[in-house]
Design a protein around this motif. Structure first.
Motif, PDB file in Angstrom:
ATOM      1  N   ILE A 194      -4.399  10.257   3.892  1.00  0.00           N
ATOM      2  CA  ILE A 194      -5.814   9.866   3.921  1.00  0.00           C
ATOM      3  C   ILE A 194      -6.565  10.862   4.804  1.00  0.00           C
ATOM      4  O   ILE A 194      -6.116  11.176   5.916  1.00  0.00           O
ATOM      5  CB  ILE A 194      -5.981   8.448   4.524  1.00  0.00           C
ATOM      6  N   SER A 214       1.447   8.865   5.429  1.00  0.00           N
ATOM      7  CA  SER A 214       0.733   8.090   6.441  1.00  0.00           C
ATOM      8  C   SER A 214       1.686   7.204   7.223  1.00  0.00           C
ATOM      9  O   SER A 214       2.762   6.862   6.744  1.00  0.00           O
ATOM     10  CB  SER A 214      -0.297   7.155   5.781  1.00  0.00           C
ATOM     11  N   LEU A 224     -11.222   2.265   6.827  1.00  0.00           N
ATOM     12  CA  LEU A 224     -10.251   1.649   5.901  1.00  0.00           C
ATOM     13  C   LEU A 224     -10.256   0.122   5.930  1.00  0.00           C
ATOM     14  O   LEU A 224      -9.975  -0.517   4.922  1.00  0.00           O
ATOM     15  CB  LEU A 224      -8.826   2.125   6.232  1.00  0.00           C
ATOM     16  N   ASN A 264       0.831  -1.214   0.000  1.00  0.00           N
ATOM     17  CA  ASN A 264       0.000   0.000   0.000  1.00  0.00           C
ATOM     18  C   ASN A 264       0.860   1.255   0.000  1.00  0.00           C
ATOM     19  O   ASN A 264       0.560   2.223  -0.700  1.00  0.00           O
ATOM     20  CB  ASN A 264      -0.914   0.022   1.224  1.00  0.00           C
TER      21      ASN A 264
HETATM   22  P1  ADP Z   1      -6.561  -1.626  -1.790  1.00  0.00           P
HETATM   23  O1  ADP Z   1      -6.387  -2.989  -2.294  1.00  0.00           O
HETATM   24  O2  ADP Z   1      -7.557  -0.809  -2.545  1.00  0.00           O
HETATM   25  O3  ADP Z   1      -5.277  -0.941  -1.557  1.00  0.00           O
HETATM   26  P2  ADP Z   1      -6.742  -1.820   1.050  1.00  0.00           P
HETATM   27  O4  ADP Z   1      -7.756  -2.501   1.896  1.00  0.00           O
HETATM   28  O5  ADP Z   1      -5.342  -2.295   1.131  1.00  0.00           O
HETATM   29  O6  ADP Z   1      -7.290  -1.875  -0.408  1.00  0.00           O
HETATM   30  O7  ADP Z   1      -6.763  -0.279   1.396  1.00  0.00           O
HETATM   31  C1  ADP Z   1      -8.003   0.397   1.493  1.00  0.00           C
HETATM   32  C2  ADP Z   1      -7.855   1.826   1.027  1.00  0.00           C
HETATM   33  O8  ADP Z   1      -7.041   2.538   1.965  1.00  0.00           O
HETATM   34  C3  ADP Z   1      -7.125   1.977  -0.280  1.00  0.00           C
HETATM   35  O9  ADP Z   1      -8.013   1.857  -1.368  1.00  0.00           O
HETATM   36  C4  ADP Z   1      -6.535   3.378  -0.178  1.00  0.00           C
HETATM   37  O10 ADP Z   1      -7.494   4.316  -0.589  1.00  0.00           O
HETATM   38  C5  ADP Z   1      -6.292   3.547   1.315  1.00  0.00           C
HETATM   39  N1  ADP Z   1      -4.876   3.356   1.659  1.00  0.00           N
HETATM   40  C6  ADP Z   1      -4.311   2.231   2.132  1.00  0.00           C
HETATM   41  N2  ADP Z   1      -3.004   2.400   2.395  1.00  0.00           N
HETATM   42  C7  ADP Z   1      -2.724   3.688   2.072  1.00  0.00           C
HETATM   43  C8  ADP Z   1      -1.546   4.503   2.129  1.00  0.00           C
HETATM   44  N3  ADP Z   1      -0.379   4.023   2.556  1.00  0.00           N
HETATM   45  N4  ADP Z   1      -1.662   5.790   1.725  1.00  0.00           N
HETATM   46  C9  ADP Z   1      -2.837   6.293   1.305  1.00  0.00           C
HETATM   47  N5  ADP Z   1      -3.982   5.586   1.230  1.00  0.00           N
HETATM   48  C10 ADP Z   1      -3.936   4.294   1.619  1.00  0.00           C
END
Ligand code: ADP
Length: 429
Positions: free
Chosen positions: A362, A416, A370, A329
């Motif tokens: 975020i 983040s 999330l 991520n």
């Molecule tokens: P995805 O497979 O869409 O990444 P996750 O469950 O891993 O799904 O994450 C959910 C959502 O959280 C992501 O779609 C993203 O919008 C947000 N997200 C996760 N990690 C980060 C990060 N390090 N920085 C910014 N946004 C994040």
């Protein structure tokens, strides 16, 4: 301002003093009259005091003591105060009776225990659900609910989590037991029958697992044909190149979603049965550092700070997916050239895994959601970067199995920090 009792007393003293003075003047026996006056006044006071004392100690049933002067005023004030106290006590009694009657109507079993787990009080559903009877008041609850899991639960000090039992007092149903500490080490044991809820959740879990499993085979066949078509010779290949690439991307995404759903389902099923082992976290992170560089195609500056020999008592494969998901991520949601720092360290509170990025960040309102399945802050970006929307749900689930939760701090445009704090009792060194 003098009270009416004191005024009456003064009137008596002055009137009788005048009479005594008059008699003394007539008889010319001033000293005898004065002594007699004093003696009669003291006698009057002593007599009133005795009547008042009898009334106070309950020897007299009169509403007011048959006293006069100052004593009648005093007794009036005392009885007024007493009536107010009685009214207050009645109100308290009424309220506690009202509370008792209401708790009898609650469908959950509620048992009040003292600091040594002796039963003090219980409501009606406790009789049918737990088999507690009136004569059990004053007995230890362990003597009535003898299940080892319950006794173990009763002896823990942190009652944050509920205990789920699939059988209780011979009944094959699902029960949710919760202990709520209250009032100077007393405890409330609340037991709910959640059989229907549990079955619904089970149906949902089974449906997701079965549907994902059933979709896996047709998808593999489709992917196979797609690969064949991409290898087609001649003009056709040029014509179909872009649509075929599109189809391949989408089928890859679908496969990732199915794999993640299956991972989630198997975790939910495995969490109760499989045994924890000593997990070599530094080795896992070493492997991830290699994979992460491939994932980010060297576009990010990734730094790993790993405390060697710091292991955890837990589940290897699920932990691997937690560590990898958070790194993936950070790479996915950071622009090229961004710094990503991954730390694995120990302090007096426990072991900590921390992934810090300088990515998109975020907004605060999204953070609590999330870890919901398929929740994405920016759906389009997640799709483009190959996200399934299930990664953080998997992370949450695995962390729960290890007695912790995911903590997220983030500032839009700055980056983040995703942090997992593992408790000391599962740290192995
Ligand atoms: P995805 O497979 O869409 O990444 P996750 O469950 O891993 O799904 O994450 C959910 C959502 O959280 C992501 O779609 C993203 O919008 C947000 N997200 C996760 N990690 C980060 C990060 N390090 N920085 C910014 N946004 C994040």
């Amino acid at each position: 301002m003098l009270s009416s009792g004191v005024k009456r007393e003064l009137t008596w003293i002055i009137t009788s003093a005048w009479i005594v003075v008059f008699i003394a003047w007539l008889t010319n026996a001033w000293i005898v009259c004065f002594v007699l006056y004093l003696l009669s006044y003291m006698g009057r006071q002593l007599w009133s005091m005795r009547k008042f004392e009898r009334w106070m100690s309950g020897g007299s049933y009169a509403t007011f003591p048959p006293a006069s002067g100052f004593w009648s005023e005093l007794s009036y004030l005392v009885s007024k105060k007493q009536r107010a106290l009685e009214k207050h006590a009645d109100l308290h009694l009424y309220k506690s009776e009202q509370f008792k009657a209401a708790s009898m109507q609650i469908p959950d079993a509620i048992v009040s225990l003292d600091q040594n787990n002796y039963i003090e009080w219980f409501n009606t559903p406790s009789e049918s659900m737990l088999g507690i009877r009136r004569q059990d008041i004053g007995r230890k609850v362990e003597g009535i609910i003898r299940q080892p899991e319950f006794i173990e639960y009763l002896n823990i000090t942190d009652f944050q989590e509920a205990l789920i039992l699939n059988t209780l007092q011979g009944k094959q149903r699902t029960f949710d037991l919760k202990i709520i500490p209250y009032f100077e080490s007393h405890k409330l044991l609340v037991v709910r029958d959640i059989t229907e809820l549990y079955q619904l959740a089970q149906i949902r879990r089974d449906f997701i697992a079965n549907a994902s499993h059933e979709l896996r085979t047709p998808l593999t066949v489709l992917k196979g044909y797609l690969e064949l078509m991409q290898d087609m010779p001649g003009e056709q290949q040029i014509l179909w190149k872009t649509p075929l690439e599109h189809m391949e991307n989408q089928s890859n995404r679908m496969q990732s979603i199915i794999e993640d759903l299956l991972t989630l389902s198997s975790m939910e099923a495995d969490s109760i049965t499989s045994a924890a082992t000593s997990v070599d976290v530094p080795e896992i992170l070493q492997n991830i550092s290699v994979e992460a560089r491939q994932l980010g195609s060297d576009a990010h500056h990734i730094v790993f700070e790993i405390s060697p020999d710091l292991r955890l008592q837990g589940y290897t494969e699920p932990l691997k997916s937690v560590f990898m998901n958070l790194v993936a991520n950070a790479v996915r949601y950071s622009p090229e050239g961004g710094n990503i720092t991954i730390r694995w360290y120990l302090d007096k509170e426990g072991a900590h895994y921390e992934v810090k990025d300088q990515g998109l960040g975020i907004a605060a309102e999204h953070i609590p959601r999330l870890t919901e399945r398929f929740y994405r802050v920016d759906k389009d970006r997640s799709r483009v970067t190959g996200g399934t929307g299930l990664g953080l749900s998997i992370v949450k689930h695995v962390l729960e199995q290890h007695g912790t939760t995911l903590k997220v701090e983030s500032v839009i445009g700055k980056g983040s920090v995703f942090k997992c704090d593992f408790p000391l009792d599962i740290v192995v060194q």
